[in-house]
Design a protein around this motif. Structure first.
Motif, PDB file in Angstrom:
ATOM      1  N   SER A   1      41.294  27.418  23.098  1.00 56.40           N
ATOM      2  CA  SER A   1      43.333  27.771  23.980  1.00 56.40           C
ATOM      3  C   SER A   1      43.852  26.764  23.632  1.00 56.40           C
ATOM      4  N   LEU A   2      43.257  25.164  22.467  1.00 54.66           N
ATOM      5  CA  LEU A   2      44.301  23.930  22.075  1.00 54.66           C
ATOM      6  C   LEU A   2      44.251  24.459  21.088  1.00 54.66           C
ATOM      7  N   SER A   3      44.770  24.888  19.394  1.00 49.90           N
ATOM      8  CA  SER A   3      44.475  24.889  18.070  1.00 49.90           C
ATOM      9  C   SER A   3      45.104  24.264  17.334  1.00 49.90           C
ATOM     10  N   GLN A   4      46.707  23.876  17.633  1.00 50.06           N
ATOM     11  CA  GLN A   4      47.476  23.673  16.885  1.00 50.06           C
ATOM     12  C   GLN A   4      48.558  22.526  18.063  1.00 50.06           C
ATOM     13  N   VAL A   5      48.314  21.389  17.612  1.00 48.61           N
ATOM     14  CA  VAL A   5      49.296  20.188  18.106  1.00 48.61           C
ATOM     15  C   VAL A   5      50.523  19.966  17.452  1.00 48.61           C
ATOM     16  N   ILE A   6      52.060  19.913  18.361  1.00 53.24           N
ATOM     17  CA  ILE A   6      53.406  20.219  17.282  1.00 53.24           C
ATOM     18  C   ILE A   6      53.437  18.382  18.442  1.00 53.24           C
ATOM     19  N   ILE A   7      53.668  17.628  17.067  1.00 54.04           N
ATOM     20  CA  ILE A   7      54.291  16.108  17.058  1.00 54.04           C
ATOM     21  C   ILE A   7      56.139  16.848  16.705  1.00 54.04           C
ATOM     22  N   VAL A   8      56.731  16.550  17.892  1.00 53.04           N
ATOM     23  CA  VAL A   8      58.206  16.968  17.248  1.00 53.04           C
ATOM     24  C   VAL A   8      58.826  15.667  16.776  1.00 53.04           C
ATOM     25  N   LYS A   9      58.354  14.544  17.158  1.00 55.59           N
ATOM     26  CA  LYS A   9      59.006  12.407  16.423  1.00 55.59           C
ATOM     27  C   LYS A   9      58.172  11.872  17.177  1.00 55.59           C
ATOM     28  N   LEU A  10      57.862  10.841  15.789  1.00 55.33           N
ATOM     29  CA  LEU A  10      57.484   9.515  16.447  1.00 55.33           C
ATOM     30  C   LEU A  10      57.628   8.957  18.245  1.00 55.33           C
ATOM     31  N   PRO A  11      56.718   8.810  18.651  1.00 56.91           N
ATOM     32  CA  PRO A  11      56.833   8.217  20.122  1.00 56.91           C
ATOM     33  C   PRO A  11      57.289   6.427  20.304  1.00 56.91           C
ATOM     34  N   PHE A  12      58.363   6.162  19.255  1.00 54.87           N
ATOM     35  CA  PHE A  12      58.640   5.132  19.939  1.00 54.87           C
ATOM     36  C   PHE A  12      59.577   4.804  20.909  1.00 54.87           C
ATOM     37  N   THR A  13      59.876   3.918  21.646  1.00 54.47           N
ATOM     38  CA  THR A  13      60.298   4.001  23.102  1.00 54.47           C
ATOM     39  C   THR A  13      61.718   3.734  22.831  1.00 54.47           C
ATOM     40  N   VAL A  14      62.609   4.433  23.619  1.00 51.89           N
ATOM     41  CA  VAL A  14      63.956   4.258  23.209  1.00 51.89           C
ATOM     42  C   VAL A  14      64.643   2.807  23.952  1.00 51.89           C
ATOM     43  N   PRO A  15      65.308   2.358  23.306  1.00 47.85           N
ATOM     44  CA  PRO A  15      65.944   0.261  22.595  1.00 47.85           C
ATOM     45  C   PRO A  15      66.515   0.311  24.304  1.00 47.85           C
ATOM     46  N   ASN A  16      66.573   1.720  24.722  1.00 51.55           N
ATOM     47  CA  ASN A  16      67.619   1.658  25.453  1.00 51.55           C
ATOM     48  C   ASN A  16      67.272   0.868  27.182  1.00 51.55           C
ATOM     49  N   ASP A  17      65.140   0.957  26.953  1.00 52.60           N
ATOM     50  CA  ASP A  17      64.718   1.105  28.394  1.00 52.60           C
ATOM     51  C   ASP A  17      64.607  -0.386  28.596  1.00 52.60           C
ATOM     52  N   PRO A  18      65.117  -0.845  30.333  1.00 51.82           N
ATOM     53  CA  PRO A  18      64.757  -2.317  30.312  1.00 51.82           C
ATOM     54  C   PRO A  18      63.988  -2.582  29.786  1.00 51.82           C
ATOM     55  N   VAL A  19      62.651  -2.424  30.614  1.00 47.25           N
ATOM     56  CA  VAL A  19      61.449  -2.873  30.275  1.00 47.25           C
ATOM     57  C   VAL A  19      61.112  -4.267  28.709  1.00 47.25           C
ATOM     58  N   PHE A  20      61.285  -2.349  28.528  1.00 46.35           N
ATOM     59  CA  PHE A  20      61.124  -2.657  26.731  1.00 46.35           C
ATOM     60  C   PHE A  20      61.876  -3.343  25.742  1.00 46.35           C
TER      61      PHE A  20
END
Length: 709
Positions: free
Chosen positions: A603-622
């Protein structure tokens, strides 16, 4: 008790003997016809056994398929039985809690040939309160639409054995459940007429005699907080006393602790509590306040209470207008030196709101002071105590914003959210949430967990960055512990990644900042889904990008008849069930689906990762955490941005292979992975596979060949 413990002789476990349970010729091999000994599982079990023997704090990374559950359960169970000491197992997800309780522990009992008293513990808010349910069903002061559900709960409560919300098969609104669930501040304890039937008391009694306590991270931190605030470590707090913890899914500890120790306030949280005490609908007024006033032998404060409530509502309105004006087109903002002057009116109004809430709670408390002890057994009295505590906590959060400069390791921030369609006011479709969040939980973890505990096992499939545990050890406070107590270890997955997995990055897709990136992603996802015959999980870092690709793909592959699903269309668990049961379906998802989902098989034979999961710079805690690192002379991109992204990337990669026979492809549509210097850190942090960095059409052909050959 202290004297007894002082003279108690600890019985150490024989790591070789303990490992025999899962080795060739041992009990585990008897239960499985095609048993294969896993060397990495045996080594992990031995290391965990030694950690119990030597009072260690560990960071053990165990790749998918190592079998870490048995590796920590068997030593934990044997230690608990041999030394009559409780072991707490804390996990990040409900699914893993249930798997441990219903499947893994019963199997481990068979393996060691001994019965272990284990219990899955939930927070008390998950249980029905018989007293509150009785009071509410007698009052029936609810909207007509919820009366039918209330009657269903009453009937269910007569039959249930656990009283747990998870048992209910019909829909119950959060608002209704919060009126009938168990809450510590509203608990009458020994005064309660329903104490003999109390589900929370039954659970706590069972926990006292249990050897293994299975909890989630949130419940464990609630217990740790109570102990740090005066309950101590020798007696029962939220949980019975314990000295040994196993953190499974330990990569989520920092996030779970940060979430638990954050405080938020918004209009709905205030009004929810306020309306329980004093509410006005059309020409009628109601709420617990009027019951309290009737029971009171003192002065009548009805008019004062009404005026105070009106003032609170007016202050909320003024505050939201000022906050919306400050945000303008932005959705979130934190207080810092750059924004402080703009925040000044908002902070002043928060202080005013906090004071007005405290003025109202003071009025209610004065009324309660004049209620005779005989009348203090009334449900309204206990409900009001709980409500006042909630309101005063919200008021304190409001006031804390005015002293933000005195709390350099806390970030104060606001976020604008859209009101649900049912409640939307056309003049103002938004509401504001005000939050304070700790920036660094490392010292808290050391003080509350590592110092007082004898053994703390941290294990997960993703704790390392480029073969180093430094990031995890630092963020979670293990660097504060005595070095001789700390042990790390890597236990490789037995799965044949090199043979069964293709890892590919197309070199002809533009960088994410290019205007053509989204169109290229749409075309690539369509081609890859066709190549794989559906059965694909597409992971995004942006909800907008997910919707755009979903809509484009749905029209493009309509002719194939694949079911396409996207996060938000249905409940998370129902989406996963549909995805698992249909081996041609495709699931488009964002944040929460990068980890914790288990879909073995075709049922899961392919994973597509669209972008590297960097936290967005405007996230206040980050961004506040980044600033804190920079102030200390560090490099926030290297010390925080990259490590956080790698951990999440590894979690996304890990969705593909869940058992040794699984095969498939992981395709990353972000060529920074191969063109930026930091890309090597990402690549070095995942298992060795067949790798391709070439044109998309060649990758599509390879996927087709791998999955259909």
């Amino acid at each position: 008790m202290a004297d007894e413990e002082e003279y108690k002789i600890t019985q150490l476990l024989d790591s070789g003997e303990t490992a025999r349970y899962i080795s060739n010729g041992g009990p585990l091999s008897v239960f499985f016809e095609n048993f294969e000994e896993r060397k990495s599982q045996i080594e992990l079990l031995k290391c965990i056994t030694e950690a119990f023997n030597k009072n260690q704090i560990t960071a053990f990374e165990a790749g998918t398929g190592v079998g870490k559950s048995f590796a920590y359960l068997i030593p934990s169970m044997l230690w608990a039985l041999t030394n009559e000491e409780k072991v707490v197992i804390s996990t990040g997800t409900i699914n893993l809690q249930q798997q441990l309780s219903e499947k893994d522990i019963p199997m481990a009992e068979k393996i060691i040939g001994k019965k272990v008293n284990s219990i899955l513990l939930k927070g008390r808010q998950n249980f029905i309160c018989q007293r509150r349910l009785n009071d509410l069903s007698s009052d029936r002061d609810l909207f007509n639409t919820e009366l039918e559900v209330l009657d269903k709960i009453v009937e269910w409560a007569k039959k249930t054995k656990t009283g747990s919300l998870s048992e209910i098969t019909f829909e119950v609104s959060e608002n209704l459940w919060s009126r009938v669930n168990s809450e510590s501040d509203a608990c009458m304890g020994l005064r309660c007429p329903f104490r003999e039937k109390c589900f929370v008391m039954k659970m706590r009694e069972a926990a006292q005699s249990a050897d293994i306590l299975i909890v989630n991270h949130h419940l464990l931190f609630a217990d740790i907080e109570a102990r740090m605030n005066g309950a101590g470590y020798e007696e029962t707090a939220v949980l019975p006393a314990y000295r040994h913890i196993v953190f499974d899914e330990a990569h989520g500890i920092e996030s779970a602790a940060t979430s638990f120790f954050s405080e938020s306030v918004n209009r709905f949280r205030i009004l929810k509590q306020l309306n329980l005490l004093y509410r006005q609908r059309k020409n009628s007024i109601a709420g617990y306040f009027f019951t309290l006033q009737a029971l009171s032998t003192g002065d009548d404060y009805t008019m004062a209470a009404g005026n105070a409530v009106s003032q609170i509502k007016n202050n909320i309105l003024n505050l939201e207008i000022a906050a919306l004006d400050l945000l303008h087109d932005d959705y979130t903002m934190k207080i810092d030196r750059m924004t402080a002057s703009g925040f000044a009116p908002v902070i002043s109004l928060l202080l005013t709101l906090g004071n007005s809430i405290m003025e109202f709670t003071g009025i209610v408390r004065r009324v309660m002071e004049d209620i005779d002890e005989d009348n203090q057994s009334e449900g309204a009295y206990w409900e009001s105590r709980a409500i006042l505590n909630h309101l005063e906590s919200l008021a304190n959060t409001c006031k804390n914003f005015s002293v933000w400069e005195e709390k350099p390791e806390t970030v104060f921030w606001i976020v604008k959210s859209r009101i649900s369609a049912q409640l939307e006011n056309q003049e103002n479709p938004f509401y504001i949430t005000f939050t304070q969040t700790p920036l660094d939980i490392s010292k808290l973890m050391n003080t509350g967990v590592y110092e007082p505990m004898s053994t703390v096992i941290n294990t997960s499939a993703t704790l390392q960055i480029q073969n180093s545990f430094d990031f995890f050890l630092k963020r979670c406070g293990i660097t504060y512990a005595e070095k001789e107590r700390v042990r790390t270890g890597f236990f490789a997955s037995p799965f044949p990644y090199e043979k069964n997995v293709l890892f590919a990055v197309p070199d002809d897709i533009p960088f994410a900042q290019n205007l053509e990136f989204q169109n290229s992603v749409n075309k690539a996802v369509e081609s890859l889904i066709r190549a794989a015959g559906g059965r694909t999980l597409v992971l995004f870092t942006s909800y907008e990008s997910m919707k755009a690709t979903y809509n484009a793909t749905k029209s493009a592959i309509y002719d194939l008849g694949f079911e396409l699903m996207k996060q938000g269309d249905d409940d998370r668990f129902r989406l996963l069930d549909r995805f698992k049961s249909d081996d041609t379906s495709v699931l488009f998802a964002t944040d929460s689906f990068w980890q914790g989902i288990d879909v073995p098989g075709s049922s899961l034979s392919q994973v597509i990762i669209v972008k590297l999961p960097f936290t967005v710079p405007n996230d206040p805690v980050f961004s506040a955490r980044c600033e804190l690192i920079e102030k200390r002379g560090g490099n926030s991109f290297a010390e925080l941005s990259i490590p956080e992204a790698i951990i999440k990337f590894r979690q996304g990669f890990g969705r593909l292979v869940r058992r040794s026979s699984d095969r498939g492809a992981v395709v990353v549509l972000d060529k920074r992975l191969c063109s930026k210097p930091y890309g090597k850190k990402f690549l070095d942090s995942i298992p060795q596979t067949k790798r391709m960095y070439t044109h998309l059409d060649e990758i599509v052909d390879e996927v087709k060949s791998l999955l259909n050959g």
